[in-house]
Design a protein around this motif. Structure first.
Motif, PDB file in Angstrom:
ATOM      1  N   ARG A  84      31.421  61.091  38.814  1.00  0.00           N
ATOM      2  CA  ARG A  84      30.281  61.315  37.936  1.00  0.00           C
ATOM      3  C   ARG A  84      29.932  62.794  37.780  1.00  0.00           C
ATOM      4  O   ARG A  84      29.361  63.191  36.762  1.00  0.00           O
ATOM      5  CB  ARG A  84      29.063  60.556  38.461  1.00  0.00           C
ATOM      6  CG  ARG A  84      29.210  59.041  38.358  1.00  0.00           C
ATOM      7  CD  ARG A  84      29.339  58.614  36.909  1.00  0.00           C
ATOM      8  NE  ARG A  84      29.500  57.168  36.765  1.00  0.00           N
ATOM      9  CZ  ARG A  84      29.566  56.547  35.585  1.00  0.00           C
ATOM     10  NH1 ARG A  84      29.510  57.257  34.473  1.00  0.00           N
ATOM     11  NH2 ARG A  84      29.720  55.235  35.529  1.00  0.00           N
ATOM     12  N   THR A  85      30.217  63.613  38.795  1.00  0.00           N
ATOM     13  CA  THR A  85      29.920  65.042  38.711  1.00  0.00           C
ATOM     14  C   THR A  85      31.062  65.853  39.315  1.00  0.00           C
ATOM     15  O   THR A  85      31.769  65.380  40.216  1.00  0.00           O
ATOM     16  CB  THR A  85      28.621  65.416  39.458  1.00  0.00           C
ATOM     17  OG1 THR A  85      28.798  65.174  40.860  1.00  0.00           O
ATOM     18  CG2 THR A  85      27.441  64.624  38.945  1.00  0.00           C
ATOM     19  N   VAL A  86      31.234  67.049  38.803  1.00  0.00           N
ATOM     20  CA  VAL A  86      32.147  68.030  39.392  1.00  0.00           C
ATOM     21  C   VAL A  86      31.286  69.216  39.804  1.00  0.00           C
ATOM     22  O   VAL A  86      30.610  69.827  38.971  1.00  0.00           O
ATOM     23  CB  VAL A  86      33.233  68.477  38.394  1.00  0.00           C
ATOM     24  CG1 VAL A  86      34.089  69.586  39.007  1.00  0.00           C
ATOM     25  CG2 VAL A  86      34.109  67.304  37.984  1.00  0.00           C
ATOM     26  N   THR A  87      31.288  69.534  41.082  1.00  0.00           N
ATOM     27  CA  THR A  87      30.443  70.603  41.622  1.00  0.00           C
ATOM     28  C   THR A  87      31.327  71.755  42.101  1.00  0.00           C
ATOM     29  O   THR A  87      32.359  71.527  42.731  1.00  0.00           O
ATOM     30  CB  THR A  87      29.590  70.082  42.790  1.00  0.00           C
ATOM     31  OG1 THR A  87      28.834  68.955  42.348  1.00  0.00           O
ATOM     32  CG2 THR A  87      28.631  71.146  43.285  1.00  0.00           C
ATOM     33  N   ALA A  96      35.016  79.952  33.663  1.00  0.00           N
ATOM     34  CA  ALA A  96      36.065  79.932  32.641  1.00  0.00           C
ATOM     35  C   ALA A  96      36.801  78.595  32.641  1.00  0.00           C
ATOM     36  O   ALA A  96      37.176  78.079  31.582  1.00  0.00           O
ATOM     37  CB  ALA A  96      37.044  81.078  32.880  1.00  0.00           C
ATOM     38  N   THR A  97      36.991  78.023  33.833  1.00  0.00           N
ATOM     39  CA  THR A  97      37.636  76.708  33.934  1.00  0.00           C
ATOM     40  C   THR A  97      36.832  75.652  33.203  1.00  0.00           C
ATOM     41  O   THR A  97      37.378  74.817  32.462  1.00  0.00           O
ATOM     42  CB  THR A  97      37.786  76.303  35.412  1.00  0.00           C
ATOM     43  OG1 THR A  97      38.613  77.258  36.078  1.00  0.00           O
ATOM     44  CG2 THR A  97      38.414  74.922  35.542  1.00  0.00           C
ATOM     45  N   MET A  98      35.521  75.657  33.386  1.00  0.00           N
ATOM     46  CA  MET A  98      34.669  74.681  32.716  1.00  0.00           C
ATOM     47  C   MET A  98      34.688  74.874  31.197  1.00  0.00           C
ATOM     48  O   MET A  98      34.620  73.905  30.441  1.00  0.00           O
ATOM     49  CB  MET A  98      33.233  74.795  33.244  1.00  0.00           C
ATOM     50  CG  MET A  98      33.077  74.369  34.694  1.00  0.00           C
ATOM     51  SD  MET A  98      33.646  72.664  34.991  1.00  0.00           S
ATOM     52  CE  MET A  98      35.062  72.965  36.062  1.00  0.00           C
ATOM     53  N   CYS A 103      33.023  72.752  28.363  1.00  0.00           N
ATOM     54  CA  CYS A 103      31.636  73.026  28.750  1.00  0.00           C
ATOM     55  C   CYS A 103      31.237  74.438  28.319  1.00  0.00           C
ATOM     56  O   CYS A 103      32.086  75.264  27.996  1.00  0.00           O
ATOM     57  CB  CYS A 103      31.463  72.886  30.262  1.00  0.00           C
ATOM     58  SG  CYS A 103      31.891  71.256  30.898  1.00  0.00           S
ATOM     59  N   GLU A 104      29.961  74.714  28.333  1.00  0.00           N
ATOM     60  CA  GLU A 104      29.448  76.047  28.037  1.00  0.00           C
ATOM     61  C   GLU A 104      28.341  76.374  29.027  1.00  0.00           C
ATOM     62  O   GLU A 104      27.260  75.795  28.985  1.00  0.00           O
ATOM     63  CB  GLU A 104      28.910  76.119  26.608  1.00  0.00           C
ATOM     64  CG  GLU A 104      28.309  77.470  26.241  1.00  0.00           C
ATOM     65  CD  GLU A 104      29.257  78.624  26.492  1.00  0.00           C
ATOM     66  OE1 GLU A 104      28.971  79.431  27.415  1.00  0.00           O
ATOM     67  OE2 GLU A 104      30.288  78.715  25.786  1.00  0.00           O
ATOM     68  N   ASN A 123      31.292  60.590  30.159  1.00  0.00           N
ATOM     69  CA  ASN A 123      31.361  62.031  30.399  1.00  0.00           C
ATOM     70  C   ASN A 123      31.048  62.343  31.856  1.00  0.00           C
ATOM     71  O   ASN A 123      30.269  61.644  32.504  1.00  0.00           O
ATOM     72  CB  ASN A 123      30.387  62.782  29.492  1.00  0.00           C
ATOM     73  CG  ASN A 123      30.873  62.843  28.057  1.00  0.00           C
ATOM     74  OD1 ASN A 123      31.920  62.277  27.725  1.00  0.00           O
ATOM     75  ND2 ASN A 123      30.124  63.504  27.206  1.00  0.00           N
ATOM     76  N   VAL A 124      31.632  63.414  32.347  1.00  0.00           N
ATOM     77  CA  VAL A 124      31.416  63.876  33.722  1.00  0.00           C
ATOM     78  C   VAL A 124      30.527  65.112  33.672  1.00  0.00           C
ATOM     79  O   VAL A 124      30.814  66.061  32.939  1.00  0.00           O
ATOM     80  CB  VAL A 124      32.756  64.211  34.410  1.00  0.00           C
ATOM     81  CG1 VAL A 124      32.505  64.730  35.831  1.00  0.00           C
ATOM     82  CG2 VAL A 124      33.670  62.995  34.434  1.00  0.00           C
ATOM     83  N   VAL A 125      29.449  65.088  34.425  1.00  0.00           N
ATOM     84  CA  VAL A 125      28.519  66.221  34.475  1.00  0.00           C
ATOM     85  C   VAL A 125      29.078  67.302  35.398  1.00  0.00           C
ATOM     86  O   VAL A 125      29.627  67.006  36.461  1.00  0.00           O
ATOM     87  CB  VAL A 125      27.142  65.762  34.976  1.00  0.00           C
ATOM     88  CG1 VAL A 125      26.192  66.949  35.125  1.00  0.00           C
ATOM     89  CG2 VAL A 125      26.546  64.726  34.026  1.00  0.00           C
ATOM     90  N   VAL A 126      28.957  68.558  34.986  1.00  0.00           N
ATOM     91  CA  VAL A 126      29.369  69.671  35.839  1.00  0.00           C
ATOM     92  C   VAL A 126      28.128  70.329  36.427  1.00  0.00           C
ATOM     93  O   VAL A 126      27.074  70.396  35.780  1.00  0.00           O
ATOM     94  CB  VAL A 126      30.219  70.702  35.070  1.00  0.00           C
ATOM     95  CG1 VAL A 126      31.469  70.042  34.508  1.00  0.00           C
ATOM     96  CG2 VAL A 126      29.431  71.363  33.962  1.00  0.00           C
TER      97      VAL A 126
END
Length: 278
Positions: A84-87, A96-98, A103-104, A123-126
């Motif tokens: 669900r999330t990438v931390t 830059a990876t995100m 992502c922005e 969608n996965v939340v960062v």
């Protein structure tokens, strides 16, 4: 996350040496590895965590990181694990990876904090790691000495130094844990506890006491700094909220406290957008 290869055991440093290995089946790399790029799986509703993958590297580009994250998401989904999330921490390569993943995080006015799962219909939340971001805030504060917010309010490091000096000179502590290690932290810059205890409500209240009750000249006009430290403390509590037994901002968001939490988040968002060092 990243971790250095090596560690201490029985009082002696045990170093691990090897070549970079991205797990692609090739063993002809001549680049000596200096770090391990690690994926850690952490449960939301329980208390366990599990290493998912690691890669011995010297350096790694954002596009390669993005591909590895996609592979990890796909493999977890294949066995029924919902991510669900990438931390991650706040280094530039992670930002830059995100961006490579859609992502922005650079444009505070147009944030996009989720990415399309490569093999599932959600969608996965960062999320930037709260502990690492608090340390970065502490480091910036100490380095610049003065930070300005919207409305020309100034936040000054000198009040933290003055509080430390006052307590040392008088051999007392005004109900806080401030010590030499907290103010001169460069040798322990990765220690999260030093950052949380420095930018804490107890330190803010001690500065306020020196200003309003003791009327010490060195603490005059410290109101903006006090307010900023208190809000940072509350924001950190919100971001690490986990247990239903905690109280205040440490209690996870629910119907009863949502309005209060969302109000603080809105205030901190406005404050964060306006921060500058001149």
């Amino acid at each position: 996350m990243k971790c250095l290869l090596g560690g201490k055991r029985y009082g002696q440093v045990k170093a691990m040496k090897g070549l970079s290995d991205m797990g692609l089946g090739s063993d002809d790399s001549s680049q000596m590895a200096t770090q391990a790029y690690v994926f850690m799986l952490v449960t939301i509703k329980d208390s366990w965590k599990l290493p998912l993958a690691y890669f011995f590297i010297d350096s790694i580009k954002a596009d390669m990181k993005a591909n590895l994250i996609k592979i990890a998401l796909e493999k977890c989904n294949k066995i029924g694990v919902q991510i669900r999330t990438v931390t991650f921490d706040g280094c530039k390569s992670n930002i830059a990876t995100m961006k490579n993943l859609g992502c922005e995080l650079d444009d505070l006015q147009n944030l996009k904090t989720d990415l399309k799962h490569p093999s599932a219909e959600y969608n996965v939340v960062v999320c930037l790691d709260a502990c690492h971001m608090l340390k970065l805030m502490r480091n910036t504060f100490e380095s610049k000495k003065v930070i300005h917010t919207t409305g020309e309010k100034s936040i000054r490091w000198q009040y933290l130094s003055e509080l430390y000096n006052l307590q040392e000179e008088n051999c007392l502590h005004l109900a806080n844990k401030l010590s030499h290690r907290h103010v001169h932290f460069k040798n322990q810059i990765m220690n999260v506890k030093l950052a949380t205890q420095l930018l804490s409500r107890s330190v803010a209240k001690a500065i306020d006491f020196c200003n309003k009750t003791l009327n010490i000249p060195a603490f005059r006009e410290s109101e903006n700094t006090i307010e900023f430290i208190e809000k940072l403390n509350d924001l950190f509590d919100i971001l690490i909220a986990r247990s239903l037994d905690d109280y205040g901002f440490k209690h996870p968001m629910n119907k009863a406290n949502s309005q209060k939490i969302l109000s603080l988040l809105s205030q901190m968002n406005s404050c964060g957008v306006g921060l500058r060092r001149w």
